[in-house]
Design a protein around this motif. Structure first.
Motif, short mmCIF file in Angstrom:
data_model
loop_
_atom_site.label_atom_id
_atom_site.label_comp_id
_atom_site.label_asym_id
_atom_site.label_seq_id
_atom_site.Cartn_x
_atom_site.Cartn_y
_atom_site.Cartn_z
N ARG A 150 1.06 -1.10 0.38
CA ARG A 150 -0.06 0.01 -0.04
C ARG A 150 1.34 1.16 0.04
O ARG A 150 0.10 1.78 -0.84
CB ARG A 150 -0.91 -0.16 0.84
CG ARG A 150 -1.94 -1.20 1.07
CD ARG A 150 -2.67 -1.48 2.10
NE ARG A 150 -3.66 -2.02 1.56
CZ ARG A 150 -4.48 -2.89 3.13
NH1 ARG A 150 -3.87 -2.63 4.79
NH2 ARG A 150 -5.40 -3.78 2.71
N MET A 151 2.37 0.75 0.65
CA MET A 151 3.20 2.28 1.08
C MET A 151 3.60 2.84 -1.20
O MET A 151 3.65 3.89 -0.69
CB MET A 151 3.59 2.07 2.10
CG MET A 151 4.79 3.33 2.10
SD MET A 151 6.31 3.63 1.02
CE MET A 151 7.10 1.93 0.97
N LEU A 152 4.04 1.87 -1.52
CA LEU A 152 4.80 1.63 -2.41
C LEU A 152 3.09 1.93 -3.52
O LEU A 152 4.15 2.97 -4.26
CB LEU A 152 5.67 0.49 -3.06
CG LEU A 152 6.08 -0.35 -1.98
CD1 LEU A 152 6.48 -1.40 -2.63
CD2 LEU A 152 7.21 0.93 -2.90
N LEU A 153 2.40 1.47 -3.69
CA LEU A 153 1.11 1.91 -4.70
C LEU A 153 0.46 3.52 -3.98
O LEU A 153 1.06 4.45 -4.72
CB LEU A 153 -0.18 1.17 -4.54
CG LEU A 153 -0.18 0.25 -5.00
CD1 LEU A 153 -1.36 -0.51 -4.52
CD2 LEU A 153 0.61 -0.43 -6.42
N SER A 154 0.80 3.73 -3.03
CA SER A 154 0.48 5.12 -2.40
C SER A 154 1.29 5.88 -2.72
O SER A 154 1.58 7.48 -3.89
CB SER A 154 0.24 5.88 -1.15
OG SER A 154 -1.30 4.81 -0.51
N GLY B 25 2.63 10.20 -9.56
CA GLY B 25 2.69 10.68 -10.62
C GLY B 25 3.38 9.48 -11.42
O GLY B 25 2.51 10.10 -12.89
N LYS B 26 3.57 8.58 -10.68
CA LYS B 26 3.77 7.08 -11.73
C LYS B 26 3.61 6.05 -12.38
O LYS B 26 2.65 5.40 -10.86
CB LYS B 26 5.16 6.72 -10.85
CG LYS B 26 6.41 7.83 -10.90
CD LYS B 26 6.71 8.30 -11.62
CE LYS B 26 8.35 9.14 -11.21
NZ LYS B 26 9.12 9.58 -12.13
N ILE C 112 -12.47 5.36 0.86
CA ILE C 112 -10.92 5.41 1.61
C ILE C 112 -10.49 4.53 0.99
O ILE C 112 -10.16 3.27 0.54
CB ILE C 112 -10.55 5.90 2.54
CG1 ILE C 112 -11.92 6.26 3.89
CG2 ILE C 112 -9.74 6.28 3.48
CD1 ILE C 112 -11.83 5.64 5.50
N GLY C 113 -9.19 5.97 -0.44
CA GLY C 113 -8.83 4.90 -1.03
C GLY C 113 -7.19 5.57 -1.17
O GLY C 113 -6.42 6.40 -0.58
N ALA C 114 -6.09 4.60 -0.97
CA ALA C 114 -4.52 5.05 -0.99
C ALA C 114 -3.87 5.07 -2.06
O ALA C 114 -2.88 5.90 -2.42
CB ALA C 114 -3.69 3.81 -0.24
N ALA C 115 -4.87 4.80 -3.06
CA ALA C 115 -3.67 5.47 -4.18
C ALA C 115 -5.17 5.50 -5.46
O ALA C 115 -5.33 4.64 -5.75
CB ALA C 115 -2.98 4.13 -5.37
N ILE C 116 -5.41 6.87 -5.56
CA ILE C 116 -6.43 7.15 -6.07
C ILE C 116 -5.67 7.55 -7.83
O ILE C 116 -5.51 8.78 -7.99
CB ILE C 116 -7.16 8.52 -5.41
CG1 ILE C 116 -7.92 8.24 -4.42
CG2 ILE C 116 -8.61 8.76 -6.50
CD1 ILE C 116 -8.98 8.65 -3.23
N GLU C 117 -6.69 7.31 -8.65
CA GLU C 117 -6.22 8.09 -10.01
C GLU C 117 -6.96 8.64 -10.64
O GLU C 117 -8.00 9.15 -10.23
CB GLU C 117 -5.59 6.62 -10.86
CG GLU C 117 -5.43 5.16 -10.48
CD GLU C 117 -4.04 5.26 -11.67
OE1 GLU C 117 -3.88 5.24 -12.64
OE2 GLU C 117 -2.80 3.93 -11.34
N THR D 147 -3.62 8.33 1.86
CA THR D 147 -1.82 9.65 1.61
C THR D 147 -1.83 11.38 1.91
O THR D 147 -0.84 11.64 1.46
CB THR D 147 -1.46 9.38 0.68
OG1 THR D 147 -1.90 10.11 -0.49
CG2 THR D 147 -1.44 7.90 0.08
N ASN D 148 -3.34 11.74 2.32
CA ASN D 148 -3.91 13.13 2.21
C ASN D 148 -4.47 13.54 3.60
O ASN D 148 -5.36 13.15 4.36
CB ASN D 148 -4.85 13.35 1.46
CG ASN D 148 -5.06 15.03 1.35
OD1 ASN D 148 -4.92 15.86 2.93
ND2 ASN D 148 -4.85 16.12 0.91
N ASP D 149 -3.46 14.04 4.97
CA ASP D 149 -3.70 13.54 6.36
C ASP D 149 -4.97 15.01 6.53
O ASP D 149 -5.75 14.84 7.66
CB ASP D 149 -2.62 14.77 6.62
CG ASP D 149 -1.86 13.54 7.24
OD1 ASP D 149 -2.23 11.90 7.04
OD2 ASP D 149 -0.48 13.94 7.10
#
Length: 115
Positions: free
Chosen positions: A15-19, A25-26, A72-77, A100-102
């Motif tokens: 999850r950390m890597l995806l976020s 922006g990769k 709630i998503g960790a990696a939202i495209e 990823t947004n506090d």
């Protein structure tokens, strides 16, 4: 217990890597083990969540009820963000946040406490 700890650590790292990739922006893909094809998994997770939220809304509607649903998503495209925003505007979703947004996490936490 060691295996459970390893699985949880692996999920956290993934999850950390995806976020991190998303925030940077990769673009990325990985090989889905059960389908043996390359996929953008953030989209797959959103599709799964979206389907589950639709089933929840439909089940409540049969009883004349409308639950407060949120995502709630960790990696939202970008495409997902557009779909989420559309569902927020039309009232399908009540709230949403990026993990990823506090500020968004604080906002959704306050919202949950207000229910």
């Amino acid at each position: 217990m060691r295996n459970v700890g390893g699985v949880l650590a692996q999920r956290k790292l993934t999850r950390m890597l995806l976020s991190t990739l998303t925030v940077a922006g990769k673009s990325y893909q990985w090989l889905h083990s059960s389908m043996n094809r390359w996929a953008s998994m953030t989209d797959e997770h959103w599709k799964t969540a979206r389907s589950a939220l639709q089933r929840i809304n439909q089940a409540f509607m049969t009883h004349g009820l409308k639950p407060h649903t949120f995502f709630i998503g960790a990696a939202i495209e970008n495409k997902m963000a557009g779909e989420i925003w559309h569902q927020l505007e039309e009232g399908t979703l009540t709230n949403a946040a990026n993990l990823t947004n506090d500020n968004q996490l604080a906002s959704i936490s306050r919202w949950l406490c207000s229910l």
